[in-house]
Write an enzyme that holds these catalytic residues in place. Structure first.
Site, mmCIF file in Angstrom:
data_model
loop_
_atom_site.group_PDB
_atom_site.id
_atom_site.type_symbol
_atom_site.label_atom_id
_atom_site.label_comp_id
_atom_site.label_asym_id
_atom_site.label_seq_id
_atom_site.Cartn_x
_atom_site.Cartn_y
_atom_site.Cartn_z
ATOM 1 N N HIS A 1 60.078 54.967 51.116
ATOM 2 C CA HIS A 1 59.589 54.390 49.925
ATOM 3 C C HIS A 1 58.194 53.349 50.271
ATOM 4 O O HIS A 1 57.843 53.211 51.509
ATOM 5 C CB HIS A 1 60.270 53.479 49.161
ATOM 6 C CG HIS A 1 61.511 54.226 48.270
ATOM 7 N ND1 HIS A 1 60.973 55.021 47.373
ATOM 8 C CD2 HIS A 1 62.808 54.324 48.666
ATOM 9 C CE1 HIS A 1 62.626 55.485 46.753
ATOM 10 N NE2 HIS A 1 63.204 55.322 47.769
ATOM 11 N N ASP B 1 52.375 53.371 47.477
ATOM 12 C CA ASP B 1 52.419 54.486 46.173
ATOM 13 C C ASP B 1 51.473 54.638 45.436
ATOM 14 O O ASP B 1 50.898 55.905 45.263
ATOM 15 C CB ASP B 1 53.594 53.770 45.195
ATOM 16 C CG ASP B 1 54.886 54.070 45.785
ATOM 17 O OD1 ASP B 1 54.981 54.781 46.916
ATOM 18 O OD2 ASP B 1 55.945 53.871 45.271
#
Length: 383
Positions: A122, A153
């Site tokens: 992540h 991200d």
């Protein structure tokens, strides 16, 4: 709009890829999100302006259908781990044989090669191995912390991938050929942090984490709580701005240590903390507005659109349901973005419409629906 006429097939994913697709849609591309069938609801909160087609990729017919959509489009955006699309027979080599103009964007955490290529992760993991970034984030004496999931991200992933797609589209106008984009969030985050990397040589990051000018170490580059529990942001780095800060705080520069005296920063922070705690956010905003002190209110979601500057620029928009979000950026003078204000699509809402646009007949679509190859929720979407 700038990307009008560009057709994008976006394989449904989380966070960075949907953001990339939304950017393209905001600026005029026709973005078709390919969802799985038999899914109750989409988790894509960045589906503005997209269409949804639901295809069962567990069937050979579904894979063949997706292949037809891909080779008849300009861009394929996929967020899967390395090798997933190849197992389906939908890798770039396969698709680009049939459509050499296809731009195949692969957005992953670690990229298409390397020891971690197939590993899960992540934002915080990508940020951690991007080099100096996560190691530099945090206050003195505290552990490193991730700034939400914005850097890897969205900045290093979705935004950088969108840039890659636009660059490839531009290049295609010259060569007539598509190309594969390997967008790694690790490398994207590191690239976003180029300033940190390249300014080490001028002594900006010589001290430990949280003790430098821009990482909360300097008292003149930090946030301070006001008497009503809100905050002001201070960025008075240059001497002329620092003088304006002291003036607004009613502090005598002659009675204070030098701005760049590191050993005196704790005392300056104490003084600033006390002063800011003596008035409300609105009072400080009134004092500093119109000055070059580089002091601004830390606005909440509820405050942001009513701030005079944001209101004047119409920086935030409301959709048909009244939900607020940022306007697409940057602003183009000739071909500005015209974001869709309709509700985000439900899964399979546009299956029939899109397949008809790609040349499938009603009979063929009905047959695929009956066989469970595709799913259509158009009627449900209208209720």
């Amino acid at each position: 709009m700038a990307l009008a006429g560009v057709r994008v097939i976006e394989l449904a994913g989380l966070a960075p890829a949907p953001f990339c697709g939304m950017i393209l849609a905001d600026f005029g591309a026709k973005v078709i999100r390919v969802d799985r069938t038999k899914v109750a609801m989409s988790v894509d909160t960045q589906a503005r302006g997209k269409q949804s087609v639901a295809i069962n990729l567990k069937t050979s017919e579904g894979v063949a259908l997706l292949k037809k959509l891909c080779v008849r489009s300009d861009v394929v955006l996929e967020p899967y781990r390395t090798g997933v699309m190849e197992k389906l027979g939908l890798g770039p080599q396969e698709l680009m044989k049939e459509n050499p103009r296809l731009i195949y964007a692969r957005l992953t955490g670690y990229g298409q090669s390397g020891a971690y290529a197939s590993a899960a992760g992540h934002d915080i993991n990508y940020l951690a191995i991007s080099g100096s970034l996560l190691s530099r984030l945090g206050r003195s004496g505290e552990k490193p912390y991730a700034p939400l999931n914005l850097v890897a991200d969205f900045a290093g992933g979705g935004l950088t991938c969108a840039l890659g797609i636009v660059l490839a589209l531009l290049e295609r106008t010259k060569s007539g050929r598509g190309q594969v984009i390997d967008a790694s969030m690790v490398e994207g985050a590191a690239y976003v942090g180029s300033f940190v990397w390249k300014s080490r040589s001028i002594g900006m990051w010589d001290r430990s984490r949280g003790e430098n000018m821009l990482d909360s170490g300097a008292p003149f580059y930090d946030t301070y709580q006001t008497s009503d529990g809100k905050y002001m942001a201070v960025g008075a780095i240059e001497p002329q701005f620092y003088r304006e800060l002291l003036k607004g705080l009613e502090l005598d520069a002659g009675q204070l240590p030098s701005q760049m005296s590191f050993s005196d920063w704790p005392e300056l922070r104490r003084l600033f903390t006390e002063r800011f705690a003596s008035k409300t956010q609105a009072e400080w905003s009134k004092i500093f507005d119109g000055t070059d002190a580089c002091v601004t209110p830390v606005l909440s979601f509820e405050q942001v659109s009513s701030h005079p500057h944001n209101r004047e620029r119409a920086s935030f928009i409301k959709d048909s349901r009244g939900d607020e979000s940022p306007r697409p950026a940057p602003v183009l003078s000739l071909t500005p973005a015209e974001p869709c204000l309709a509700p985000d699509p439900v899964i399979g809402e546009h299956t029939v419409q899109v397949l008809e646009e790609y040349g499938f007949t009603s009979a063929e679509i009905d047959q695929m629906q009956a066989a469970g190859v595709v799913e259509c929720n158009a009627v449900k979407a209208k209720l």
